[in-house]
Write an enzyme that holds these catalytic residues in place. Structure first.
Site, mmCIF file in Angstrom:
data_model
loop_
_atom_site.group_PDB
_atom_site.id
_atom_site.type_symbol
_atom_site.label_atom_id
_atom_site.label_comp_id
_atom_site.label_asym_id
_atom_site.label_seq_id
_atom_site.Cartn_x
_atom_site.Cartn_y
_atom_site.Cartn_z
ATOM 1 C CD GLU A 144 -62.660 -57.741 49.013
ATOM 2 O OE1 GLU A 144 -63.356 -58.227 48.071
ATOM 3 O OE2 GLU A 144 -62.358 -56.354 48.532
ATOM 4 C CD GLU A 315 -58.279 -56.155 46.526
ATOM 5 O OE1 GLU A 315 -59.148 -55.976 45.892
ATOM 6 O OE2 GLU A 315 -58.123 -57.360 47.174
HETATM 7 C C1 GAL Z 1 -61.784 -57.229 45.605
HETATM 8 C C2 GAL Z 1 -61.010 -58.669 45.558
HETATM 9 C C3 GAL Z 1 -59.934 -58.922 44.603
HETATM 10 C C4 GAL Z 1 -60.786 -58.635 43.342
HETATM 11 C C5 GAL Z 1 -61.396 -57.171 43.196
HETATM 12 C C6 GAL Z 1 -61.779 -56.806 41.763
HETATM 13 O O1 GAL Z 1 -63.019 -57.527 46.001
HETATM 14 O O2 GAL Z 1 -60.467 -58.712 46.821
HETATM 15 O O3 GAL Z 1 -59.497 -60.128 44.498
HETATM 16 O O4 GAL Z 1 -61.557 -59.438 42.999
HETATM 17 O O5 GAL Z 1 -61.948 -57.165 44.118
HETATM 18 O O6 GAL Z 1 -62.439 -55.586 41.835
#
Ligand code: GAL
Length: 634
Positions: A144, A315
């Site tokens: 990110e 994610e």
């Molecule tokens: C994203 C990040 C992850 C984790 C996640 C939690 O922004 O890439 O590592 O922190 O959020 O929601």
């Protein structure tokens, strides 16, 4: 193409004895991919040059041996503490001049060449060790970019880098002075060494100075990413991916994406509704446990374009997150709906974040597919259901849209530097247009600002593009559908000043913006036939037809058969009306969708998503709250 599911996993968080059980359970749930490694630098290299691959070798063997394909992340978003002893000046510095310290993540300045070399080194070492490993089926670079507001750093190294960048761009301080208009307020420079970063000034900084710094900072992200990509490509043929964010405009994703094979993004629908979607309190409450019905789709379409057709969810929110102001649980069904919506927009893979909820550290309140005690959390069953459904549904393809929206990061920086009205924000404007197109049930493609060919499309919107690129300008002039540009489109030079003759300047469009007003939220420019402009209104002159007028008789949409300029920021009803009559004129089918019901056509099927908290009907079929329905295309 067979769609697949995956999950994010942190072997370093768990005793090695449970890795094999975890892997078997993932496979059993129908998951095909597991992403690992992206924060584990300290475990890979506990002190400079002391490399510990043994645990990672075993983790890869265990997960891969169980039948999972691995996405291996480079750990450069979390430099270990010893890195700071080696490079004490690598910390990012905020706009107030304060270093942002160790103790969380992303504590590096993109301009720091020493840290960039360290990142290249760890990527090279990983690629050398795992580049030909049969289990490594994809790479993720860093994590990110830009997250936690880290693109722009006001460090000494950034200042040096910025001066060099300016010297290359302008060649002489005189040329820079002319481009920036530095005669104003006696701001001329005689030497590159006099130029500072655009922070901590007494009042407003000169806009082109701010814009050039934004361009410089974005270029550092591109260079940082490319350094790692170059190393991995030498040793591996597996696709290279980055996981982008929602509503993040501080660097040019088109440019980073050009160096990668697949785009991916991290989709947290409830977190985003809570902290980054402009809407009424009623909307926020109604969709609290489902997410905004259009926000995911916008990013799916954006990143499909950034990935040149290849994109993933890296994610996917599985349950409550920890980082939004409020963190409700999704309605049962949403973890399935979100995955299907991504597939309907062409995603190859959806990975849930994360496998097991961590009982320790910053994200201990963030749900996973498993609870901290390893019992199944609600999303696990939904993921299992999606895995079964994927196996039963033939490849549905990714349909090309007939409607397109141009999206430009440079314009986001330009309007951030020079908003002119407190509510003018590039993302917000583009998203308002996108939402209206979605409310009409249209498939939408998002296009880069240098797009040279509009011929696949019938209807193109290009709101807020500060300065048209030559290819897009030519493509618009040649377009035989309807292009609706504006507000604020092509009203500036590349240096963010006002062109004379006044813009927009496209062959075949005799319209100019002669005066601009911005309005506070409660003021509106009323339009003939109902509806209004909010936030923004441009006074137009020219020798073209006014297709829509304000109540006071000023042109609100002006242009010819193919090219038209939109003079303001329509409220939702007006956007619907404008899109409706243009689609009618173009013979594009639209639908009057009820609130929360959204559709997306693939090559073979129509998918219907019910974001509403109650059942709704589509064509006689009742779709439950948080439900998904698909049917062959009529
Ligand atoms: C994203 C990040 C992850 C984790 C996640 C939690 O922004 O890439 O590592 O922190 O959020 O929601």
């Amino acid at each position: 193409m067979k769609r697949t599911l995956g999950v994010c996993y942190y072997p370093e968080h768990w005793p090695e004895e449970i890795w094999a059980q975890d892997a078997a359970r993932m496979v059993d749930a129908g998951l095909s991919w597991v992403r690992i490694g992206e924060f584990a630098w300290q475990r890979m290299e506990p002190s400079p040059g002391e490399l510990h691959w043994d645990w990672l070798d075993r983790a890869i063997e265990t997960l891969g041996g169980a039948g999972l394909k691995i996405i291996l992340g480079t750990p450069t978003a979390t430099p270990p503490r010893w890195m700071l002893d080696k490079h004490p000046d690598m910390l990012p510095v905020d706009a107030q001049g304060r270093p942002r310290r160790f103790g969380s993540r992303r504590h590096y300045c993109f301009s720091h060449l020493g840290y960039r070399a360290e990142s290249r080194r760890i990527a090279r070492l990983m690629a050398e060790r795992y580049g030909s490993n049969k289990h490594i089926a994809a790479w993720q670079i860093d994590n990110e970019y830009a997250c936690h507001n880290t693109t722009r750093s006001y460090s000494d190294t950034a200042r040096t880098g910025f001066r060099d960048w300016l010297a290359q761009k302008y060649q002489s301080p005189g040329a820079l002075n002319r481009a920036w208009g530095n005669v104003f307020w006696s701001m001329d420079y005689d030497d590159w060494s006099q130029i500072d970063l655009p922070n901590l000034t007494v009042t407003e900084q000169n806009h082109p100075h701010v814009l050039d710094f934004a361009r410089y900072a974005s270029d550092q992200v591109v260079a940082f990413n490319r350094a790692q990509v170059d190393e991995i490509r030498k040793c591996s043929n597996a696709p290279i991916i980055h996981n982008y964010m929602g509503r993040e405009t501080s660097f040019d994703h088109w440019k980073v994406g050009a160096d990668l094979d697949v785009a991916s993004w991290d989709s947290y629908p409830l977190g985003f509704l809570s902290d980054r979607v402009e809407c009424t309190p009623e909307h926020k409450l109604k969709f609290l446990r489902q997410g905004d019905p259009d926000n995911q789709a916008f990013h799916h379409d954006l990143y499909r374009a950034v990935g040149r057709g290849r994109w993933w969810i890296m994610e996917q929110q599985p349950g409550p997150v920890n980082w939004a102001p409020y963190n409700p649980a999704p309605l049962p069904g949403m973890a399935r709906l979100w995955a299907w919506e991504a597939f309907a927009h062409g995603a190859e893979t959806v990975c849930y974040f994360r496998w097991r909820q961590a009982p320790f550290a910053q994200e201990q309140m963030h749900a996973g597919l498993l609870r901290p005690d390893s019992a199944a959390a609600p999303a696990l069953g939904e993921a299992q259901q999606v895995a079964k459904e994927i196996n039963n549904l033939p490849d549905v393809g990714t349909a090309k849209a007939r409607v397109a929206l141009v999206f430009d990061y440079q314009s986001a920086w330009a309007w951030e530097a020079q908003p002119q009205g407190a509510d003018f924000d590039m993302f917000r404007l583009a998203f308002a247009a996108y939402r209206a197109l979605r409310r009409a049930g249209l498939n939408i493609d998002i296009l880069p600002p240098d797009c040279a060919d509009l011929s696949p499309y019938k209807f193109v919107l290009a709101p807020g593009i500060m300065h048209l690129s030559d290819p897009l300008r030519a493509a618009l002039a040649a377009f035989d559908g309807i292009a609706l540009i504006g507000p604020r489109t092509d009203t500036k030079t590349e240096n963010l000043s006002i062109p004379t003759p006044l813009g927009p300047r496209i062959d075949g469009l005799d319209v100019s913006v002669v005066l601009t007003e911005s309005m506070p939220p409660d003021d509106q420019i009323k339009l003939e036939g109902g509806g209004c402009f909010l936030h923004w209104f441009e006074h137009l002159e020219g020798n073209e037809t006014a297709h829509l007028l304000t109540k006071s008789g000023q042109p609100a949409i002006m242009g010819g058969d193919n090219l038209r300029y939109l003079a303001g920021w329509p409220d939702d009803d007006t956007f619907d009306r404008i899109i409706g009559y243009h689609c009618d004129a173009l013979d594009l089918e639209t639908h009057a969708l009820p609130d929360g019901l959204r559709i997306r056509d693939t090559d073979t099927h129509r998918f219907v998503f019910n974001y509403a908290p109650k059942a709704q009907k589509w064509n006689g079929t009742k779709i439950p709250a948080a439900g998904v329905h698909w049917e062959p295309l009529p």
